[in-house]
Scaffold this motif. Structure first.
Motif, PDB file in Angstrom:
ATOM      1  N   SER A  41       0.808  -1.222   0.000  1.00  0.00           N
ATOM      2  CA  SER A  41       0.000   0.000   0.000  1.00  0.00           C
ATOM      3  C   SER A  41       0.836   1.264   0.000  1.00  0.00           C
ATOM      4  N   ARG A  42       2.152   1.127   0.200  1.00  0.00           N
ATOM      5  CA  ARG A  42       3.050   2.286   0.212  1.00  0.00           C
ATOM      6  C   ARG A  42       4.108   2.084  -0.884  1.00  0.00           C
ATOM      7  N   ILE A  43       3.705   2.377  -2.107  1.00  0.00           N
ATOM      8  CA  ILE A  43       4.543   2.099  -3.278  1.00  0.00           C
ATOM      9  C   ILE A  43       5.352   3.340  -3.631  1.00  0.00           C
ATOM     10  N   ALA A  44       6.664   3.200  -3.602  1.00  0.00           N
ATOM     11  CA  ALA A  44       7.569   4.303  -3.942  1.00  0.00           C
ATOM     12  C   ALA A  44       8.029   4.167  -5.388  1.00  0.00           C
ATOM     13  N   MET A  45       8.687   5.222  -5.872  1.00  0.00           N
ATOM     14  CA  MET A  45       9.279   5.150  -7.214  1.00  0.00           C
ATOM     15  C   MET A  45      10.612   5.863  -7.233  1.00  0.00           C
ATOM     16  N   VAL A  46      11.576   5.269  -7.945  1.00  0.00           N
ATOM     17  CA  VAL A  46      12.867   5.891  -8.197  1.00  0.00           C
ATOM     18  C   VAL A  46      12.923   6.245  -9.669  1.00  0.00           C
ATOM     19  N   ASP A  47      12.954   7.542  -9.972  1.00  0.00           N
ATOM     20  CA  ASP A  47      12.972   8.026 -11.351  1.00  0.00           C
ATOM     21  C   ASP A  47      14.398   8.375 -11.746  1.00  0.00           C
ATOM     22  N   ALA A  48      14.594   8.665 -13.035  1.00  0.00           N
ATOM     23  CA  ALA A  48      15.952   8.893 -13.541  1.00  0.00           C
ATOM     24  C   ALA A  48      16.234  10.354 -13.876  1.00  0.00           C
ATOM     25  N   GLY A  49      15.285  11.250 -13.645  1.00  0.00           N
ATOM     26  CA  GLY A  49      15.518  12.651 -13.972  1.00  0.00           C
ATOM     27  C   GLY A  49      14.732  13.555 -13.052  1.00  0.00           C
ATOM     28  N   ARG A  50      15.207  14.766 -12.869  1.00  0.00           N
ATOM     29  CA  ARG A  50      14.527  15.716 -11.992  1.00  0.00           C
ATOM     30  C   ARG A  50      13.118  16.002 -12.481  1.00  0.00           C
ATOM     31  N   ALA A  51      12.977  16.246 -13.789  1.00  0.00           N
ATOM     32  CA  ALA A  51      11.643  16.429 -14.343  1.00  0.00           C
ATOM     33  C   ALA A  51      10.960  15.071 -14.403  1.00  0.00           C
ATOM     34  N   TRP A 100       0.425   8.559  -1.192  1.00  0.00           N
ATOM     35  CA  TRP A 100       1.562   9.184  -1.879  1.00  0.00           C
ATOM     36  C   TRP A 100       1.995  10.397  -1.091  1.00  0.00           C
ATOM     37  N   SER A 101       3.296  10.638  -1.056  1.00  0.00           N
ATOM     38  CA  SER A 101       3.849  11.862  -0.475  1.00  0.00           C
ATOM     39  C   SER A 101       5.162  12.137  -1.203  1.00  0.00           C
ATOM     40  N   PRO A 102       5.726  13.338  -1.029  1.00  0.00           N
ATOM     41  CA  PRO A 102       7.035  13.607  -1.657  1.00  0.00           C
ATOM     42  C   PRO A 102       8.096  12.582  -1.289  1.00  0.00           C
ATOM     43  N   ASP A 103       7.984  11.994  -0.110  1.00  0.00           N
ATOM     44  CA  ASP A 103       8.954  10.971   0.305  1.00  0.00           C
ATOM     45  C   ASP A 103       8.791   9.669  -0.467  1.00  0.00           C
ATOM     46  N   SER A 104       7.689   9.556  -1.233  1.00  0.00           N
ATOM     47  CA  SER A 104       7.460   8.342  -2.017  1.00  0.00           C
ATOM     48  C   SER A 104       8.349   8.298  -3.256  1.00  0.00           C
ATOM     49  N   GLU A 105       8.954   9.418  -3.614  1.00  0.00           N
ATOM     50  CA  GLU A 105       9.741   9.489  -4.843  1.00  0.00           C
ATOM     51  C   GLU A 105      11.161   9.939  -4.546  1.00  0.00           C
ATOM     52  N   LEU A 106      12.085   9.442  -5.324  1.00  0.00           N
ATOM     53  CA  LEU A 106      13.433   9.994  -5.333  1.00  0.00           C
ATOM     54  C   LEU A 106      14.020   9.823  -6.726  1.00  0.00           C
ATOM     55  N   VAL A 107      15.085  10.545  -6.988  1.00  0.00           N
ATOM     56  CA  VAL A 107      15.713  10.563  -8.309  1.00  0.00           C
ATOM     57  C   VAL A 107      17.148  10.066  -8.182  1.00  0.00           C
ATOM     58  N   ALA A 108      17.576   9.251  -9.133  1.00  0.00           N
ATOM     59  CA  ALA A 108      18.934   8.706  -9.123  1.00  0.00           C
ATOM     60  C   ALA A 108      19.378   8.463 -10.563  1.00  0.00           C
ATOM     61  N   PRO A 109      20.683   8.340 -10.796  1.00  0.00           N
ATOM     62  CA  PRO A 109      21.150   7.975 -12.137  1.00  0.00           C
ATOM     63  C   PRO A 109      20.583   6.617 -12.536  1.00  0.00           C
ATOM     64  N   ASP A 110      20.219   6.469 -13.811  1.00  0.00           N
ATOM     65  CA  ASP A 110      19.613   5.202 -14.251  1.00  0.00           C
ATOM     66  C   ASP A 110      20.684   4.173 -14.568  1.00  0.00           C
ATOM     67  N   THR A 111      21.508   3.888 -13.566  1.00  0.00           N
ATOM     68  CA  THR A 111      22.609   2.940 -13.672  1.00  0.00           C
ATOM     69  C   THR A 111      22.536   1.950 -12.517  1.00  0.00           C
ATOM     70  N   HIS A 112      23.351   0.912 -12.583  1.00  0.00           N
ATOM     71  CA  HIS A 112      23.414  -0.067 -11.494  1.00  0.00           C
ATOM     72  C   HIS A 112      23.838   0.603 -10.196  1.00  0.00           C
ATOM     73  N   ASP A 113      24.914   1.387 -10.235  1.00  0.00           N
ATOM     74  CA  ASP A 113      25.373   2.061  -9.027  1.00  0.00           C
ATOM     75  C   ASP A 113      24.326   3.041  -8.517  1.00  0.00           C
ATOM     76  N   GLY A 114      23.629   3.700  -9.453  1.00  0.00           N
ATOM     77  CA  GLY A 114      22.561   4.603  -9.039  1.00  0.00           C
ATOM     78  C   GLY A 114      21.484   3.862  -8.275  1.00  0.00           C
ATOM     79  N   GLY A 115      21.177   2.641  -8.696  1.00  0.00           N
ATOM     80  CA  GLY A 115      20.185   1.835  -7.996  1.00  0.00           C
ATOM     81  C   GLY A 115      20.657   1.390  -6.626  1.00  0.00           C
ATOM     82  N   VAL A 116      21.942   1.025  -6.510  1.00  0.00           N
ATOM     83  CA  VAL A 116      22.496   0.617  -5.215  1.00  0.00           C
ATOM     84  C   VAL A 116      22.343   1.751  -4.210  1.00  0.00           C
ATOM     85  N   ARG A 117      22.735   2.957  -4.621  1.00  0.00           N
ATOM     86  CA  ARG A 117      22.647   4.109  -3.713  1.00  0.00           C
ATOM     87  C   ARG A 117      21.196   4.484  -3.435  1.00  0.00           C
ATOM     88  N   ALA A 118      20.333   4.333  -4.443  1.00  0.00           N
ATOM     89  CA  ALA A 118      18.922   4.694  -4.267  1.00  0.00           C
ATOM     90  C   ALA A 118      18.253   3.812  -3.214  1.00  0.00           C
TER      91      ALA A 118
END
Length: 331
Positions: free
Chosen positions: A180-190, A209-227
């Motif tokens: 019920s608390r689904i987050a998303m990691v996107d690849a760009g600020r926009a 949903w809240s602003p904490d439900s989303e974050l942005v990271a590079p769309d790479t493997h390392d970006g995912g590890v840090r995300a």
């Protein structure tokens, strides 16, 4: 018939339209081949003269009887999505006796433009999964199929990607699993189109949903590890996460494992693209997958139509591909 007032060179498609014939007929007529009537030949020659047309490489290839060569443009060959797509397109092209030349744009915009211009001179048509602005100029006279492009393009053939069915299927699946608390990691600020759909569907389903439900990271493997680490600090209540792509999602699996977070019992992970690498990790990755073999089929069909004289904005040059959910162990 008036000459073109624009400085843009006339193309074989311009001549074909003016004469009311196909690209092949233009080529055969201008090269005095025997299976074109005298009347048609005269009409083609008159149109070519009025437009100040000079035959391009594609037309010359038809005269020689050689098979077409396609340029496949990718933004970063290090992303496994592109080798998988290149493999499918090369196989599909090979069934017709066509060749494929690969163009990796890299990170330098100026160098990317030069690469595009160089490849465009060597091929009969281009297929690419890059931003529309990067095509400008370099491919002005090259038949082009844009992957994941705007559905209203009037300059190129387009394969639009409809992400909504796949994202909807993923949220349906997560919701039915009790998330019920689904987050998303996107690849760009926009917000990407993927994030826009995610937001709209959470609202439609009445999920939190809240602003904490989303974050942005590079769309790479390392970006995912840090995300993964950032998400646990930013939103520790999240019980599922949708990643921008599979490469990032696989990185998140590693990031959660390092933090002793169990997938999927503590948090479910879903990627996008349906890459083979998703089956090589533990747990295997649930992904919103696109059929790259089907995508290659559509691209080849559109190239064939372009080389046969069909020109934008003909509706036959606008196709749509969709995603489906491949459920595996991570969600």
């Amino acid at each position: 018939m008036n000459k073109l007032s624009s400085s843009k060179p006339a193309t074989i498609n311009d001549v074909a339209r003016a004469a009311g014939v196909s690209r092949q007929t233009v080529t055969r007529a201008l090269n005095n081949m025997p299976d074109v009537s005298a009347i048609t030949r005269e009409r083609v020659i008159a149109a070519a003269s009025a437009l100040n047309y000079r035959p391009n490489r594609a037309a010359q290839g038809l005269v020689r009887g050689s098979k077409p060569t396609i340029g496949l443009v990718v933004s970063d060959l290090r992303n496994p999505y592109y080798p998988e797509l290149a493999s499918e397109l090369t196989r599909k092209a090979g069934l017709r006796g066509w060749s494929v030349v690969l163009c990796d744009l890299g990170d330098d915009p100026d160098d990317a433009h030069r690469r595009l211009e160089t490849v465009a001179q060597r091929v009969d048509a281009m297929v690419g999964h890059v931003a529309a602005g990067e095509w400008k100029g370099a491919l002005a006279n090259t038949p082009t199929v844009v992957l994941d492009g705007p559905s209203d393009s009037a300059k190129h053939a387009v394969i639009a990607i409809d992400y909504e069915p796949g994202i909807r299927a993923a949220i349906d699946h997560l919701k039915s699993a009790g998330c019920s608390r689904i987050a998303m990691v996107d690849a760009g600020r926009a917000p990407s189109i993927r994030r826009q759909i995610y937001r709209r569907l959470l609202n439609e389903y009445g999920l939190q949903w809240s602003p904490d439900s989303e974050l942005v990271a590079p769309d790479t493997h390392d970006g995912g590890v840090r995300a993964a680490a950032r998400l646990r600090k930013q939103n520790p209540q999240a019980d599922a996460v949708l990643a921008f792509n599979d490469v990032m999602a696989v990185g998140m699996l590693k990031g959660f494992a390092r933090a002793d977070v169990n997938v999927p019992s503590d948090i479910a992970v879903v990627g996008i693209d349906g890459l083979d690498i998703g089956t090589l990790v533990t747990p295997e990755l649930t992904s919103i997958a696109i059929d790259k073999a089907k995508l290659a089929d559509i691209a080849i069909e559109l190239v064939d139509a372009l080389l046969d004289g069909v020109t934008p904005p003909d509706e036959r040059l606008h196709r749509t591909a969709t995603h489906t959910l491949a459920v595996r162990e991570s969600a």
